[in-house]
Each structure stands twice: as C-alpha cells, then as structure tokens.
Motif scaffolding. Structure first.
Motif, PDB file in Angstrom:
ATOM      1  N   PHE A   1      -4.772   1.705  10.705  1.00 55.00           N
ATOM      2  CA  PHE A   1      -4.510   2.811  10.035  1.00 55.00           C
ATOM      3  C   PHE A   1      -3.131   2.577   8.947  1.00 55.00           C
ATOM      4  O   PHE A   1      -3.109   3.082   7.828  1.00 55.00           O
ATOM      5  CB  PHE A   1      -4.042   4.007  10.885  1.00 55.00           C
ATOM      6  N   HIS A   2      -2.100   2.168   9.471  1.00 49.68           N
ATOM      7  CA  HIS A   2      -0.986   1.997   8.778  1.00 49.68           C
ATOM      8  C   HIS A   2      -1.144   1.173   7.543  1.00 49.68           C
ATOM      9  O   HIS A   2      -0.759   1.430   6.562  1.00 49.68           O
ATOM     10  CB  HIS A   2       0.093   1.195   9.538  1.00 49.68           C
ATOM     11  N   ALA A   3      -2.143   0.178   7.659  1.00 48.55           N
ATOM     12  CA  ALA A   3      -2.497  -0.717   6.465  1.00 48.55           C
ATOM     13  C   ALA A   3      -3.152  -0.159   5.555  1.00 48.55           C
ATOM     14  O   ALA A   3      -2.974  -0.209   4.299  1.00 48.55           O
ATOM     15  CB  ALA A   3      -3.148  -2.029   6.953  1.00 48.55           C
TER      16      ALA A   3
ATOM     17  N   LEU B 220      -9.566   1.352   1.657  1.00 44.42           N
ATOM     18  CA  LEU B 220      -9.922   0.447   2.812  1.00 44.42           C
ATOM     19  C   LEU B 220     -10.347  -1.007   2.313  1.00 44.42           C
ATOM     20  O   LEU B 220     -10.134  -2.001   3.313  1.00 44.42           O
ATOM     21  CB  LEU B 220     -11.398   1.117   3.215  1.00 44.42           C
ATOM     22  N   THR B 221     -10.515  -1.252   1.141  1.00 47.11           N
ATOM     23  CA  THR B 221     -11.131  -2.663   0.550  1.00 47.11           C
ATOM     24  C   THR B 221      -9.721  -3.469   0.851  1.00 47.11           C
ATOM     25  O   THR B 221      -9.446  -4.374   0.984  1.00 47.11           O
ATOM     26  CB  THR B 221     -11.749  -2.650  -0.797  1.00 47.11           C
ATOM     27  N   HIS B 222      -8.728  -2.935  -0.009  1.00 41.51           N
ATOM     28  CA  HIS B 222      -7.289  -3.469   0.010  1.00 41.51           C
ATOM     29  C   HIS B 222      -6.789  -4.003   1.420  1.00 41.51           C
ATOM     30  O   HIS B 222      -6.024  -4.938   1.923  1.00 41.51           O
ATOM     31  CB  HIS B 222      -6.291  -2.924  -0.713  1.00 41.51           C
ATOM     32  N   ALA B 223      -6.852  -2.935   2.322  1.00 43.19           N
ATOM     33  CA  ALA B 223      -6.429  -3.043   3.495  1.00 43.19           C
ATOM     34  C   ALA B 223      -7.167  -4.059   4.438  1.00 43.19           C
ATOM     35  O   ALA B 223      -6.604  -4.892   5.186  1.00 43.19           O
ATOM     36  CB  ALA B 223      -6.303  -1.812   4.457  1.00 43.19           C
ATOM     37  N   GLY B 224      -8.313  -4.268   4.189  1.00 43.63           N
ATOM     38  CA  GLY B 224      -9.452  -5.342   4.937  1.00 43.63           C
ATOM     39  C   GLY B 224      -8.953  -6.508   4.716  1.00 43.63           C
ATOM     40  O   GLY B 224      -8.860  -7.635   5.168  1.00 43.63           O
ATOM     41  N   ASP B 225      -8.391  -6.740   3.125  1.00 37.96           N
ATOM     42  CA  ASP B 225      -8.221  -8.048   2.706  1.00 37.96           C
ATOM     43  C   ASP B 225      -6.817  -8.556   3.357  1.00 37.96           C
ATOM     44  O   ASP B 225      -6.756  -9.641   3.733  1.00 37.96           O
ATOM     45  CB  ASP B 225      -7.935  -7.882   1.270  1.00 37.96           C
TER      46      ASP B 225
ATOM     47  N   HIS C 237      -7.852  -9.295   6.966  1.00 38.65           N
ATOM     48  CA  HIS C 237      -8.924 -10.143   6.967  1.00 38.65           C
ATOM     49  C   HIS C 237     -10.059  -9.393   7.832  1.00 38.65           C
ATOM     50  O   HIS C 237     -10.497 -10.091   8.762  1.00 38.65           O
ATOM     51  CB  HIS C 237      -8.477 -11.666   7.716  1.00 38.65           C
ATOM     52  N   LEU C 238     -10.300  -8.276   7.592  1.00 35.95           N
ATOM     53  CA  LEU C 238     -11.613  -7.600   8.211  1.00 35.95           C
ATOM     54  C   LEU C 238     -12.352  -7.294   7.075  1.00 35.95           C
ATOM     55  O   LEU C 238     -11.862  -6.974   5.811  1.00 35.95           O
ATOM     56  CB  LEU C 238     -10.795  -6.446   8.938  1.00 35.95           C
TER      57      LEU C 238
ATOM     58  N   ALA D  85     -15.467  -2.765   8.846  1.00 40.56           N
ATOM     59  CA  ALA D  85     -14.993  -2.805  10.333  1.00 40.56           C
ATOM     60  C   ALA D  85     -13.617  -1.919  10.062  1.00 40.56           C
ATOM     61  O   ALA D  85     -13.403  -1.144  11.014  1.00 40.56           O
ATOM     62  CB  ALA D  85     -14.300  -4.410  10.545  1.00 40.56           C
ATOM     63  N   VAL D  86     -12.846  -1.842   8.988  1.00 40.54           N
ATOM     64  CA  VAL D  86     -11.693  -1.070   8.913  1.00 40.54           C
ATOM     65  C   VAL D  86     -12.204   0.510   9.056  1.00 40.54           C
ATOM     66  O   VAL D  86     -11.479   1.279   9.537  1.00 40.54           O
ATOM     67  CB  VAL D  86     -10.830  -1.359   7.585  1.00 40.54           C
ATOM     68  N   SER D  87     -13.307   0.869   8.295  1.00 42.82           N
ATOM     69  CA  SER D  87     -13.699   2.251   8.115  1.00 42.82           C
ATOM     70  C   SER D  87     -13.984   2.642   9.600  1.00 42.82           C
ATOM     71  O   SER D  87     -13.681   3.878   9.931  1.00 42.82           O
ATOM     72  CB  SER D  87     -14.944   2.254   7.448  1.00 42.82           C
ATOM     73  N   ARG D  88     -14.734   1.893  10.474  1.00 42.47           N
ATOM     74  CA  ARG D  88     -15.113   2.204  11.728  1.00 42.47           C
ATOM     75  C   ARG D  88     -14.077   2.470  12.581  1.00 42.47           C
ATOM     76  O   ARG D  88     -13.758   3.557  13.393  1.00 42.47           O
ATOM     77  CB  ARG D  88     -15.833   1.240  12.523  1.00 42.47           C
ATOM     78  N   GLN D  89     -12.892   1.571  12.577  1.00 42.19           N
ATOM     79  CA  GLN D  89     -11.765   1.912  13.229  1.00 42.19           C
ATOM     80  C   GLN D  89     -10.851   3.317  13.010  1.00 42.19           C
ATOM     81  O   GLN D  89     -10.137   4.047  13.595  1.00 42.19           O
ATOM     82  CB  GLN D  89     -10.552   0.538  12.937  1.00 42.19           C
ATOM     83  N   ILE D  90     -11.035   3.554  11.581  1.00 43.05           N
ATOM     84  CA  ILE D  90     -10.441   4.543  11.119  1.00 43.05           C
ATOM     85  C   ILE D  90     -11.134   5.637  11.625  1.00 43.05           C
ATOM     86  O   ILE D  90     -10.513   6.782  12.071  1.00 43.05           O
ATOM     87  CB  ILE D  90     -10.348   4.897   9.613  1.00 43.05           C
TER      88      ILE D  90
END
Length: 302
Positions: free
Chosen positions: A9-11, A18-23, A26-27, A31-36
């Motif tokens: 969430f913080h990232a 979501l894309t930049h946080a995933g980069d 390294h997700l 995967a990031v969207s599911r966690q949020i």
C-alpha cells in the motif's frame, strides 16, 4: 494488519500507480492490485479513488499513508542506526556485580567508557545475589566465582585475595603487628562473616577474630570497611585490588591472606554479537591490564 500488504500500500500511495509500485517491488500489476483490494476488504474501506490519470488517496487512505510514512521513516532510521552500530555503541546495558567491586573498582573507571561511547546507557545493579543471566535479569555479570549457569560466555578477568590493611597514621599510633597474635590489641574492621560476601573474606575474618580481638567495627560492605581504614579506625580486611587506587593504605602482616578468589565476566550466549556487550567486555579487559601494570609497577603503554 498484514505488514506485507501495508508495505505494498505504501509503495502504491507513494508512486500513485499500480504499475510503478509493482516495478519498485518486483511484482506484477495484478499481484499489487490483489493485495490492495485485500487490504481494503480487511479494513472495510476504500483507500484509493481510481482515475484515468492514476490513483488518488481517499481520506481514509491519507490517514493510513500518514501512518505508513511514519513507520517507513522509523524503519529507515533504525536501519541506519544498525549500520552505524558497526562503528557506534549505544542503548542500555544492564551490568551486575558485587557491591564492593562495583563501588570501589568499576564505577570510578566508567567515565572512560562514557568518553568512548557517550550514547551508552548503563544500568549498574550492585548486589551480592547472583542474577539470572539466561533469564535476562542482567546482560553482563562480573562475579567473584565462576558462573555455574549454562549457555554463558565466560572470561576470567583476574585473581584477587583478601588481605589486611591500615593507614600509616593508625599504625604509627598503635604499633605495627608482627604476628597474628598481636592483632588482639588492635581494632579489626571487616564485614560480619554472617553477611553475604566473598567466602574467602568471611574465612579470613573468622581466622582473625579467633585471635581474641577486643575491639571491632563490622560494616555490611567493603566500601564501609575502606572508609573505616582511611579514617584510621583500625586494621581492615579488604580486597587487594584497592591498593592501586588507594596507595595511602599499608599492608599489614604480608604473610596473612585469603585463598585466591577468581573474578569472572559472563554474559548469555545470545549476546555474543552484541556491540554493547563487546564494548563493555573489551573496556573491562583493558582496565584490568592497566590495573595489573600499576600493581606490578610496569610502565603504561599510553
């Protein structure tokens, strides 16, 4: 709350995407969207407004981001302090030793340790009771016998003996005893053999008392015995490590002394890598070496 979800969430909040946080994490974006979504479900609230230009925090999201930002800063600070601890020593260290050794030998030398490590916080526990190191009643112990508890790192520091001392002023006034029997006309200063103390000291006190000493002063600590000696009250039973710091006292009947008393430093195995413990251990060993040189009259290495 799930720490991993908070980290993600913080990232996302920091990147606004979501894309930049995933980069950065390294997700994948999915995967990031599911966690949020899982975090929002767990909290029962929406954390982001989804817009074409990116993600914007809701009021609830702003509150959570403020909290995670504070956490991130504290974690970064802790990580920096941990890295710095390779060079620095700070934090609390609980040290236990006997009243006599702690008062008369250790405490007067601690200013040198604080000069070296000004952020160190020492909690000095002076008592005759043997504290339980594995149960973390203390971090480090200096004891007048080898510790019997398991899982301890132990280091023999030195060997001491209990001996008879008085001031020249007292001896000039009353006379210098030439034999043990001569002590009957002197005043003896010692700890009461029934009080908790180094066993060798109690044995020596019993032997001297057997000489039908007519006048006595008993004190429940070696600090008190020393004060009696320094004030010319009589002949005291004291540990020999005092002769370096109190050269004005004179040994009486050099052939009379206790059995050897080993002095050990010990700490739990789990603290072997502790910078605080290592710094304290090394400092005490350096001071012991300096003390021995003074005792034998060897020149200092300074």
């Amino acid at each position: 709350m799930d720490w991993d979800k908070l980290r993600i969430f913080h990232a996302v909040a920091d990147a606004g995407s979501l894309t930049h946080a995933g980069d950065a994490l390294h997700l994948s974006q999915s995967a990031v969207s599911r966690q949020i979504r899982a975090l929002e479900d767990a909290l029962g609230t929406t954390l982001f407004h989804r817009h074409a230009r990116g993600l914007i925090l809701t009021e609830q999201g702003e509150l959570l981001f403020e909290a995670t930002s504070t956490m991130a800063k504290k974690l970064d600070s802790a990580a920096a302090r941990i890295r710095d601890s390779e060079e620095e020593v700070f934090g609390e260290l609980k040290v236990t030793t006997t009243v006599g050794f702690g008062t008369l030998w250790l405490t007067p030398r601690l200013s040198k340790l604080y000069e070296r490590y000004p952020e160190l916080k020492i909690d000095l526990l002076l008592e005759e009771r043997v504290l339980d190191l594995p149960m973390r009643e203390a971090d480090v112990a200096i004891r007048m016998k080898e510790p019997s508890q398991a899982d301890l790192v132990r280091k023999r520091l030195l060997t001491l003996r209990m001996r008879l001392y008085a001031t020249p002023t007292y001896l000039d006034a009353v006379g210098r005893p030439e034999s043990l029997a001569d002590l009957e006309r002197h005043r003896l200063i010692c700890q009461n053999p029934a009080t908790p103390q180094v066993h060798a000291g109690a044995q020596l006190a019993h032997m001297v008392m057997a000489q039908d000493v007519h006048s006595m002063l008993t004190v429940n600590s070696y600090f008190g015995v020393l004060q009696g000696v320094l004030n010319h009250i009589g002949i005291g039973i004291l540990p020999d490590y005092l002769t370096v710091d109190f050269p004005e006292i004179e040994r009486v009947l050099p052939e009379i002394e206790s059995v050897e008393v080993p002095v050990f430093l010990a700490y739990p195995e789990e603290l072997r890598q502790s910078r605080r413990v290592t710094a304290f251990r090394d400092f005490v060993q350096e001071e012991i070496i300096a003390y021995r040189r003074q005792q034998t009259g060897e020149p200092s290495l300074d």
